[in-house]
Scaffold this motif. Structure first.
Motif, short mmCIF file in Angstrom:
data_model
loop_
_atom_site.label_atom_id
_atom_site.label_comp_id
_atom_site.label_asym_id
_atom_site.label_seq_id
_atom_site.Cartn_x
_atom_site.Cartn_y
_atom_site.Cartn_z
N PHE A 3 0.81 -1.20 0.00
CA PHE A 3 0.00 0.00 0.00
C PHE A 3 0.85 1.26 0.00
O PHE A 3 0.50 2.27 -0.58
CB PHE A 3 -0.94 -0.02 1.21
N GLN A 4 2.01 1.23 0.65
CA GLN A 4 2.88 2.41 0.70
C GLN A 4 3.68 2.58 -0.57
O GLN A 4 4.06 3.69 -0.93
CB GLN A 4 3.83 2.30 1.89
N ILE A 5 3.98 1.54 -1.30
CA ILE A 5 4.79 1.63 -2.51
C ILE A 5 3.97 2.18 -3.67
O ILE A 5 4.47 2.96 -4.46
CB ILE A 5 5.39 0.25 -2.86
N VAL A 6 2.72 1.80 -3.79
CA VAL A 6 1.90 2.18 -4.93
C VAL A 6 1.75 3.70 -5.07
O VAL A 6 1.92 4.23 -6.16
CB VAL A 6 0.53 1.46 -4.87
N LEU A 9 5.03 5.11 -6.41
CA LEU A 9 5.24 4.70 -7.79
C LEU A 9 4.41 5.55 -8.74
O LEU A 9 4.89 5.97 -9.79
CB LEU A 9 4.91 3.22 -7.95
N SER A 10 3.18 5.83 -8.37
CA SER A 10 2.34 6.66 -9.23
C SER A 10 2.87 8.10 -9.30
O SER A 10 2.82 8.72 -10.36
CB SER A 10 0.89 6.65 -8.73
N VAL A 11 3.41 8.62 -8.21
CA VAL A 11 3.99 9.97 -8.23
C VAL A 11 5.20 10.01 -9.15
O VAL A 11 5.38 10.94 -9.93
CB VAL A 11 4.38 10.41 -6.79
N PHE A 17 6.27 11.53 -16.68
CA PHE A 17 5.40 11.90 -17.79
C PHE A 17 5.36 13.42 -17.99
O PHE A 17 5.46 13.91 -19.11
CB PHE A 17 3.99 11.35 -17.57
N VAL A 18 5.23 14.16 -16.91
CA VAL A 18 5.18 15.63 -16.99
C VAL A 18 6.51 16.17 -17.51
O VAL A 18 6.55 17.08 -18.35
CB VAL A 18 4.81 16.25 -15.63
N TYR A 19 7.63 15.61 -17.03
CA TYR A 19 8.94 16.05 -17.50
C TYR A 19 9.09 15.81 -19.01
O TYR A 19 9.54 16.68 -19.74
CB TYR A 19 10.04 15.31 -16.73
N LEU A 20 8.71 14.62 -19.46
CA LEU A 20 8.82 14.33 -20.89
C LEU A 20 7.89 15.21 -21.72
O LEU A 20 8.23 15.61 -22.83
CB LEU A 20 8.53 12.85 -21.14
#
Length: 122
Positions: A3-6, A9-11, A17-20
């Motif tokens: 639960f803490q990793i997900v 990972l999404s962030v 994606f925003v950087y690209l």
């Protein structure tokens, strides 16, 4: 633990994606070729390079490395800095029409102060 990793990972995925996306948008802009300058960081530009000492000393070091006319990015603004009197005369003589205007803050446009204030006049 999963639960803490997900969320992290999404962030990370959204950040990449925003950087690209920003990188792609910057590459799509076509315009006249700019003078040489240090490579800017995404979104920050060359702001971190200016924090290492006095601004004049940093700019002199950059002029010795890149020449009498350099391009810097401060955030999203592109700035050209002229170091020699001969280059300044050439720039102001042949490109004065490009330097005549000012950029207006969004706050001044929102309050319609850019139409009546002498501080924002061309």
């Amino acid at each position: 633990m999963d639960f803490q990793i997900v969320p992290w990972l999404s962030v990370v995925i959204v950040s990449v994606f925003v950087y690209l996306l920003f990188k792609k948008l910057r590459m799509d802009k076509t315009g006249p070729p700019l003078p040489p300058g240090p490579p800017p960081l995404p979104l920050l530009g060359n702001l971190l390079q200016m924090g290492g000492g006095k601004a004049t000393e940093v700019l002199v070091a950059l002029s010795q490395q890149y020449g009498p006319l350099i391009t810097l990015r401060f955030g999203l603004k592109t700035i050209m800095v002229v170091f020699s009197p001969a280059m300044a005369k050439e720039v102001l003589k042949t490109h004065d029409h490009n330097l005549a205007g000012r950029w207006v803050l969004q706050a001044a446009k929102t309050l319609d102060q850019h139409k009546s204030s002498i501080g924002w006049a061309d």
